[in-house]
Scaffold this motif. Structure first.
Motif, mmCIF file in Angstrom:
data_model
loop_
_atom_site.group_PDB
_atom_site.id
_atom_site.type_symbol
_atom_site.label_atom_id
_atom_site.label_comp_id
_atom_site.label_asym_id
_atom_site.label_seq_id
_atom_site.Cartn_x
_atom_site.Cartn_y
_atom_site.Cartn_z
ATOM 1 N N LEU A 75 0.824 -1.204 0.000
ATOM 2 C CA LEU A 75 0.000 0.000 0.000
ATOM 3 C C LEU A 75 0.860 1.256 0.000
ATOM 4 N N ASP A 76 1.900 1.254 0.816
ATOM 5 C CA ASP A 76 2.804 2.408 0.866
ATOM 6 C C ASP A 76 3.432 2.659 -0.501
ATOM 7 N N GLN A 77 3.798 1.581 -1.189
ATOM 8 C CA GLN A 77 4.404 1.711 -2.509
ATOM 9 C C GLN A 77 3.422 2.310 -3.511
ATOM 10 N N LEU A 78 2.178 1.823 -3.491
ATOM 11 C CA LEU A 78 1.168 2.359 -4.410
ATOM 12 C C LEU A 78 0.923 3.843 -4.155
ATOM 13 N N SER A 85 -4.408 1.359 -10.141
ATOM 14 C CA SER A 85 -5.651 0.802 -10.678
ATOM 15 C C SER A 85 -6.346 -0.046 -9.624
ATOM 16 N N LEU A 86 -7.610 -0.366 -9.869
ATOM 17 C CA LEU A 86 -8.330 -1.270 -8.972
ATOM 18 C C LEU A 86 -7.660 -2.642 -8.974
ATOM 19 N N TYR A 87 -7.160 -3.075 -10.114
ATOM 20 C CA TYR A 87 -6.465 -4.369 -10.178
ATOM 21 C C TYR A 87 -5.282 -4.377 -9.214
ATOM 22 N N GLU A 91 -4.560 -6.777 -5.983
ATOM 23 C CA GLU A 91 -3.300 -7.503 -5.776
ATOM 24 C C GLU A 91 -2.830 -7.331 -4.334
ATOM 25 N N VAL A 92 -2.988 -6.124 -3.799
ATOM 26 C CA VAL A 92 -2.606 -5.866 -2.408
ATOM 27 C C VAL A 92 -3.440 -6.714 -1.449
ATOM 28 N N ARG A 139 -7.695 0.217 5.829
ATOM 29 C CA ARG A 139 -7.070 1.185 4.917
ATOM 30 C C ARG A 139 -7.299 0.797 3.469
ATOM 31 N N LEU A 140 -7.117 -0.484 3.165
ATOM 32 C CA LEU A 140 -7.310 -0.959 1.802
ATOM 33 C C LEU A 140 -8.766 -0.840 1.367
#
Length: 213
Positions: A75-78, A85-87, A91-92, A139-140
């Protein structure tokens, strides 16, 4: 915690994990676990875990920390990249749990137990309290909900429920099919299936549905 105490606790957790996965959570008693873990009676289990739900919580905690850390890193990376994207969000959700397929220390058992608990009314409160404490999932989910094309809380709740079920039951089911389907293909199927579920058109008014539904 003393080394012998920690060793006893780990032996009980590992034994419970194996028996819960093999026999089923409801079909495994504290006495069964005590005997298999070479404890003379249930007092050691009650000392360390209070009751069966406390022991089950400890079994899940064995894997939950690593999953949460993996997910937070993703999540931090995104978020540092600024767009996603939602994809990628799904993945997360999926990949940290799918990593349990490679965990030789009870990863397969964890997936089977988690799959059982998702349909168990008896452990509904346990699931609720674990969900409340799972800040990575909270969070996600906030990020995922922003990508859902509806503001109806019931529809959002239904889709998030199905999202979790598809992931957990899918990964647990894959354990018996891994020799027939490659993992990348299977994981893509789960991730894309969840994306499609979340992106479906807003549900119709229930009053407009056929009566026989």
């Amino acid at each position: 915690m003393r080394k012998d105490t920690a060793a006893t606790r780990k032996r009980i957790i590992d034994t419970a994990e194996r028996l819960f996965a093999e026999r089923g959570v409801d079909n495994t008693s504290l006495l069964d676990i005590a005997k298999a873990a070479q404890q003379k009676n249930r007092s050691a289990l009650q000392y360390h875990f209070t009751n069966k739900q406390g022991l089950l919580d400890a079994v899940l905690d064995k894997h939950a920390k690593g999953i949460a850390e993996y997910r937070v890193t993703m999540l931090d990376q995104l978020e540092s990249e600024g767009s996603f994207s939602l994809y990628q969000l799904i993945e997360v959700l999926v990949l940290p749990v799918a990593a349990q397929l490679d965990d030789a220390d009870g990863g397969h058992a964890f997936l089977r137990i988690h799959s059982q608990l998702m349909t168990s009314e008896r452990y509904r409160e346990l699931r609720a309290h674990r969900d409340k404490d799972a800040t990575d999932i909270q969070r996600l989910n906030i990020m995922i909900v922003r990508c859902i094309n509806t503001n109806n809380p019931e529809i959002i709740g239904a889709r998030l429920l199905l999202m979790g079920a598809l992931m957990i039951h899918g990964l647990a089911g894959y354990l018996s099919q891994a020799d027939r389907i490659s993992r990348p293909i299977f994981l893509h199927a789960i991730i894309q299936g969840i994306v499609d579920l979340l992106q479906q058109p807003d549900s119709p008014d229930p009053r407009d549905l056929p009566v026989d539904l």
